[in-house]
Write an enzyme that holds these catalytic residues in place. Structure first.
Site, PDB file in Angstrom:
ATOM      1  N   HIS A  19       5.583 -17.609  15.824  1.00  0.00           N
ATOM      2  CA  HIS A  19       4.266 -18.224  15.600  1.00  0.00           C
ATOM      3  C   HIS A  19       4.419 -19.555  14.858  1.00  0.00           C
ATOM      4  CE1 HIS A  19       2.887 -13.781  15.588  1.00  0.00           C
ATOM      5  NE2 HIS A  19       2.577 -14.289  16.757  1.00  0.00           N
ATOM      6  N   LYS A  43      -6.464  -3.592  18.380  1.00  0.00           N
ATOM      7  CA  LYS A  43      -5.369  -3.368  17.421  1.00  0.00           C
ATOM      8  C   LYS A  43      -5.901  -3.029  16.031  1.00  0.00           C
ATOM      9  CE  LYS A  43      -2.082  -6.593  19.612  1.00  0.00           C
ATOM     10  NZ  LYS A  43      -1.370  -7.883  19.456  1.00  0.00           N
ATOM     11  N   ARG A  94       5.625 -17.026  25.928  1.00  0.00           N
ATOM     12  CA  ARG A  94       7.018 -16.568  25.871  1.00  0.00           C
ATOM     13  C   ARG A  94       7.569 -16.285  27.264  1.00  0.00           C
ATOM     14  NH1 ARG A  94       6.051 -11.646  22.031  1.00  0.00           N
ATOM     15  NH2 ARG A  94       4.252 -11.633  23.435  1.00  0.00           N
ATOM     16  N   SER A 130       5.288  -9.416  16.763  1.00  0.00           N
ATOM     17  CA  SER A 130       4.858  -8.757  15.528  1.00  0.00           C
ATOM     18  C   SER A 130       5.164  -7.266  15.581  1.00  0.00           C
ATOM     19  CB  SER A 130       3.360  -8.971  15.319  1.00  0.00           C
ATOM     20  OG  SER A 130       3.080 -10.346  15.222  1.00  0.00           O
TER      21      SER A 130
END
Ligand code: COA
Length: 157
Positions: A19, A43, A94, A130
């Protein structure tokens, strides 16, 4: 003069070197970058959002990123951008799976706020996520190599 502000939002639970690399790139491209800890309703957070925001501020300051501001927000990204005159929404890519997810998000955000343009920046650390960091921590492995120092300090607490 036209002051160009970009938003970079995410759960940042925790904020990683991946990040931070995107924030550094955005800070070089825009006059101001607002890093937003936003809510993904799918989440449940592991780390306190305000404490993470403070660690992100410290990481930006340590790198001399004086045009980076950090906020937490419980509403829609597209609404926040409309209310704050932000026209660019930076996202890190990504791989192709990220791209598919991001395109859906970009289209929804564009429907809510047609003035908002999503911009993709390449991620230099495609393996870091994460949840990977949370999993390593759950098995007692060190994670300081994957996060900025102030975030590592927060995770040790
Ligand atoms: N380097 C490394 N990892 C990266 C990365 C990068 N450059 N970019 C993303 N990731 C990882 C994150 O760590 C995260 O990993 P995880 O799934 O293991 O936790 C994953 O990719 C997804 O991250 P992100 O793109 O930040 O998504 P998110 O789920 O954390 O956050 C929000 C999504 C918060 C941006 C989105 O839910 C949101 O906009 N919420 C506000 C409400 C709203 O406006 N919704 C949209 C319209 S309905």
């Amino acid at each position: 003069m036209n002051h160009r502000i970009a938003l970079y939002a995410g759960s940042f639970d925790p904020y990683t070197n991946g990040h931070h690399a995107i924030v550094r790139k955005a800070a070089a491209l825009f006059d101001e970058v607002v890093v937003m800890i936003a809510v993904n309703i799918a989440k449940t957070r592991a780390f306190d959002a305000e404490a993470m925001a403070e660690a992100i501020r410290a990481a930006a300051e340590a790198d001399g990123l004086s045009n980076v501001r950090v906020v937490t927000h419980g509403g829609l990204v597209a609404d926040f951008c409309a209310e704050n005159g932000i026209r660019w929404y930076v996202r890190g890519l990504r791989n192709n799976m990220d791209y598919n997810y991001e395109e859906n998000l970009a289209q929804i955000n564009h429907l809510i706020n047609p003035a908002l343009e999503s911009i993709y920046l390449r991620s230099d650390d495609p393996a870091i996520s994460s949840s990977m960091i949370r999993e390593l921590m759950a098995f007692g492995k060190p994670v300081a190599a994957f996060v900025p120092a102030p975030v590592a300090a927060l995770l040790r607490e």
